[in-house]
Structures are given as structure tokens and as C-alpha cells.
Motif scaffolding. Structure first.
Motif, PDB file in Angstrom:
ATOM      1  N   ALA A 122      -2.487   5.692   1.519  1.00 34.40           N
ATOM      2  CA  ALA A 122      -2.309   4.439   2.260  1.00 34.40           C
ATOM      3  C   ALA A 122      -1.638   3.374   1.398  1.00 34.40           C
ATOM      4  CB  ALA A 122      -3.665   3.938   2.758  1.00 34.40           C
ATOM      5  N   ALA A 123      -1.980   3.330   0.119  1.00 37.54           N
ATOM      6  CA  ALA A 123      -1.337   2.362  -0.781  1.00 37.54           C
ATOM      7  C   ALA A 123       0.145   2.672  -0.957  1.00 37.54           C
ATOM      8  CB  ALA A 123      -2.046   2.358  -2.132  1.00 37.54           C
ATOM      9  N   ASN A 124       0.490   3.956  -1.013  1.00 38.24           N
ATOM     10  CA  ASN A 124       1.910   4.329  -1.119  1.00 38.24           C
ATOM     11  C   ASN A 124       2.688   3.914   0.123  1.00 38.24           C
ATOM     12  OD1 ASN A 124       1.499   5.475  -3.647  1.00 38.24           O
ATOM     13  ND2 ASN A 124       1.088   7.517  -2.807  1.00 38.24           N
ATOM     14  N   LYS A 125       2.076   4.042   1.287  1.00 38.24           N
ATOM     15  CA  LYS A 125       2.753   3.638   2.522  1.00 38.24           C
ATOM     16  C   LYS A 125       2.956   2.131   2.567  1.00 38.24           C
ATOM     17  CE  LYS A 125       1.180   7.524   5.350  1.00 38.24           C
ATOM     18  NZ  LYS A 125       0.414   7.929   6.564  1.00 38.24           N
ATOM     19  N   LEU A 148      -4.398   0.278 -10.721  1.00 38.34           N
ATOM     20  CA  LEU A 148      -4.773   1.016  -9.525  1.00 38.34           C
ATOM     21  C   LEU A 148      -4.700   0.110  -8.304  1.00 38.34           C
ATOM     22  CD1 LEU A 148      -7.894   2.892 -10.937  1.00 38.34           C
ATOM     23  CD2 LEU A 148      -5.696   3.924 -10.388  1.00 38.34           C
ATOM     24  N   PRO A 149      -4.490   0.692  -7.109  1.00 41.01           N
ATOM     25  CA  PRO A 149      -4.570  -0.117  -5.890  1.00 41.01           C
ATOM     26  C   PRO A 149      -5.928  -0.791  -5.753  1.00 41.01           C
ATOM     27  CG  PRO A 149      -3.578   2.019  -5.432  1.00 41.01           C
ATOM     28  CD  PRO A 149      -4.068   2.088  -6.841  1.00 41.01           C
ATOM     29  N   ARG A 150      -5.936  -1.905  -5.051  1.00 39.34           N
ATOM     30  CA  ARG A 150      -7.167  -2.702  -4.978  1.00 39.34           C
ATOM     31  C   ARG A 150      -8.328  -1.909  -4.375  1.00 39.34           C
ATOM     32  NH1 ARG A 150      -8.161  -8.034  -5.267  1.00 39.34           N
ATOM     33  NH2 ARG A 150      -5.916  -8.433  -5.416  1.00 39.34           N
ATOM     34  N   ASP A 151      -8.088  -1.153  -3.312  1.00 38.26           N
ATOM     35  CA  ASP A 151      -9.171  -0.390  -2.683  1.00 38.26           C
ATOM     36  C   ASP A 151      -9.725   0.665  -3.635  1.00 38.26           C
ATOM     37  OD1 ASP A 151      -8.620  -1.919  -0.487  1.00 38.26           O
ATOM     38  OD2 ASP A 151      -7.435  -0.379   0.535  1.00 38.26           O
ATOM     39  N   GLY A 163     -10.231  13.170  -5.386  1.00 40.82           N
ATOM     40  CA  GLY A 163     -11.298  13.454  -4.448  1.00 40.82           C
ATOM     41  C   GLY A 163     -10.970  13.046  -3.025  1.00 40.82           C
ATOM     42  N   SER A 164     -11.772  13.536  -2.096  1.00 39.38           N
ATOM     43  CA  SER A 164     -11.521  13.282  -0.676  1.00 39.38           C
ATOM     44  C   SER A 164     -11.695  11.823  -0.298  1.00 39.38           C
ATOM     45  CB  SER A 164     -12.456  14.146   0.175  1.00 39.38           C
ATOM     46  OG  SER A 164     -13.826  13.875  -0.136  1.00 39.38           O
ATOM     47  N   GLU A 165     -12.417  11.039  -1.097  1.00 38.01           N
ATOM     48  CA  GLU A 165     -12.604   9.626  -0.806  1.00 38.01           C
ATOM     49  C   GLU A 165     -11.524   8.755  -1.442  1.00 38.01           C
ATOM     50  OE1 GLU A 165     -16.477   8.507  -2.029  1.00 38.01           O
ATOM     51  OE2 GLU A 165     -17.525   9.748  -0.547  1.00 38.01           O
ATOM     52  N   TYR A 166     -10.777   9.310  -2.391  1.00 36.10           N
ATOM     53  CA  TYR A 166      -9.773   8.519  -3.104  1.00 36.10           C
ATOM     54  C   TYR A 166      -8.340   8.905  -2.733  1.00 36.10           C
ATOM     55  CZ  TYR A 166     -13.513   6.745  -6.104  1.00 36.10           C
ATOM     56  OH  TYR A 166     -14.646   6.125  -6.570  1.00 36.10           O
TER      57      TYR A 166
END
Length: 236
Positions: free
Chosen positions: A147-150, A36-39, A138-141
Motif C-alpha cells: 500500500a505504501a508503494n502504491k 520505513l512507511p509510517r504504518d 510477514g502477512s501483517e507487514y
């Protein structure tokens, strides 16, 4: 009645069982090649820390993020088939552990149920069957996945709207050797003008008498004899 009602137990909403964890939660990376992305990983790790089945929930979240967080699928709803996931070798979860992991991921807001329209059942050969439940991030993920894809697209150089820089290439100059070998562009040579006319070049053919400007010794000798004969006839 008031004294009796105060002694009755009040109903509480159901919450998954948690435990008092003294050590921090460190996710176990099994055989999955995707991470998974770090965030997303940091937020998910802190949210799953107090739950007993945090390892199973983290493994399921990683598996779902691998296939459904891509730019073309991030906004689509997806089903979660517990029977098929129980047979998958990467997550190594039973059907019961998959079910409990789904409940925990919904509890922390990693998964939300997609808004369904129409009937909840669909006709089949065996009768009416309930349609599978679709989930979304979810709305927080979901914004964190986008953003990680960008960022990944920017690293690969595939940002939308990016144009390649146009470099001006100077026209190759002819070398000195080629310039000396090839004739210069200019007026035609005199030899070409002498042998060419408006209707085409001059062609010399055999059998055609020479021009008047050219001298012929035979003709001159014949003319001399003719003039001598004329003079003799006049003098006689």
C-alpha cells in the motif's frame, strides 16, 4: 504416580527475553537514509517495545525494508547474511546482535521463512553445504508495504494504467499580413492565359514571319508597285 507427576516441572516454549519497560520505545535513526512507511513503523515500534534488543531489531528491519520492499522485490524471498551485515556501517551491529534481531523479528511476525522446495543442501567443491534460509515479510507487514508503494507511485504520477489527458490544439490561423502578401487561391490571371496554350506556352523566335493580322510597310509597298505595273501593262 499421580502425586509424583504433579510435582514434575512442565516444559514451556522458548520465548525471547523481555523486560518491563517503563518509558515508550523511540527508535533511534542511525546513519540510514531510508525510513520505513509510517504504518509499518508504528506497528513495528509497538511490537518491539518489550524486547531488550529492540534498537537492533528496528535497525535491521529498516535495512531490510529499504532493499526488499520495493515493488519488484516485495514478493521475493531474500537471505540475511549475518557476516556481511556485521561489516555494514549503516546498521552498526555485530554478528551476534544480527542473529538475535532476526529471532525477534520472526517472533513479532515481521519476518517469515519462505517455503523451500527440494533439498536443503547443495553440492559444492568442499562437499554438501546447507542452502541459505530465505525470508519474506510477514502477512501483517507485506500488505502495508504494498500500500505504501502504491501511494508513493500515485504521488509521483506513475500509477499503472494512468493515461495522460489529450488536449486539442487548434490549427494556427494565418496572419493578416501573410494573407495580404500572398496571392489568393483562385483562377489564373489573364496574362497567364494569353501566353499559354494546350501544348505549352508561346515562344517568339527570330526569323519567323509575322502573323497576317500584323501590317508590314515593305510588303504593302511592294504590293502597290506590283498592282501599278499590272494596270499599266493592261492599259498599254
Amino acid at each position: 504416580m499421580l502425586s509424583v507427576q504433579s510435582r514434575l516441572p512442565l516444559g514451556k516454549p522458548f520465548r525471547p527475553r523481555t523486560r518491563n519497560v517503563r518509558r515508550p520505545f523511540t527508535p533511534l535513526f542511525t546513519g540510514q537514509r531510508y525510513r520505513l512507511p509510517r504504518d509499518v513503523r508504528d506497528r513495528l515500534t509497538s511490537s518491539l517495545a518489550p524486547f531488550r534488543n529492540r534498537d537492533a531489531a528496528f535497525a535491521l528491519a529498516t535495512f531490510l525494508g529499504r532493499f526488499w520492499s520495493t515493488p519488484g522485490r516485495i514478493g521475493l524471498g531474500f537471505p540475511i547474511d549475518r557476516r556481511e551485515l556485521a561489516k555494514h556501517p549503516e546498521i552498526q551491529l555485530t554478528e551476534k546482535r544480527v542473529r538475535s534481531a532476526i529471532h525477534v523479528l520472526e517472533e513479532i511476525g515481521f519476518l517469515d521463512r519462505a517455503i523451500a522446495s527440494g533439498s536443503r543442501y547443495k553440492p559444492t567443491e568442499d562437499g554438501l553445504r546447507r542452502k541459505p534460509i530465505l525470508f519474506v515479510f510477514g502477512s501483517e507487514y507485506a500488505p502495508t508495504f504494498i500500500a505504501a508503494n502504491k501511494r508513493a507511485a500515485a504521488v509521483r504520477g506513475g500509477c499503472a494504467g494512468q493515461r495522460r489527458a489529450i488536449t486539442r490544439t487548434s490549427s494556427p490561423r494565418p496572419s493578416v499580413a501573410n494573407a495580404e502578401a500572398s496571392p489568393l487561391n483562385g483562377p489564373k490571371s489573364k496574362g497567364e492565359l494569353e501566353t499559354s496554350m494546350l501544348m505549352g506556352p508561346l515562344v517568339k523566335k527570330s526569323g519567323i514571319p509575322p502573323l497576317a493580322s500584323e501590317s508590314d510597310p515593305r510588303l504593302e509597298a511592294a504590293l502597290d508597285r506590283l498592282l501599278q505595273g499590272i494596270r499599266q501593262s493592261r492599259g498599254g
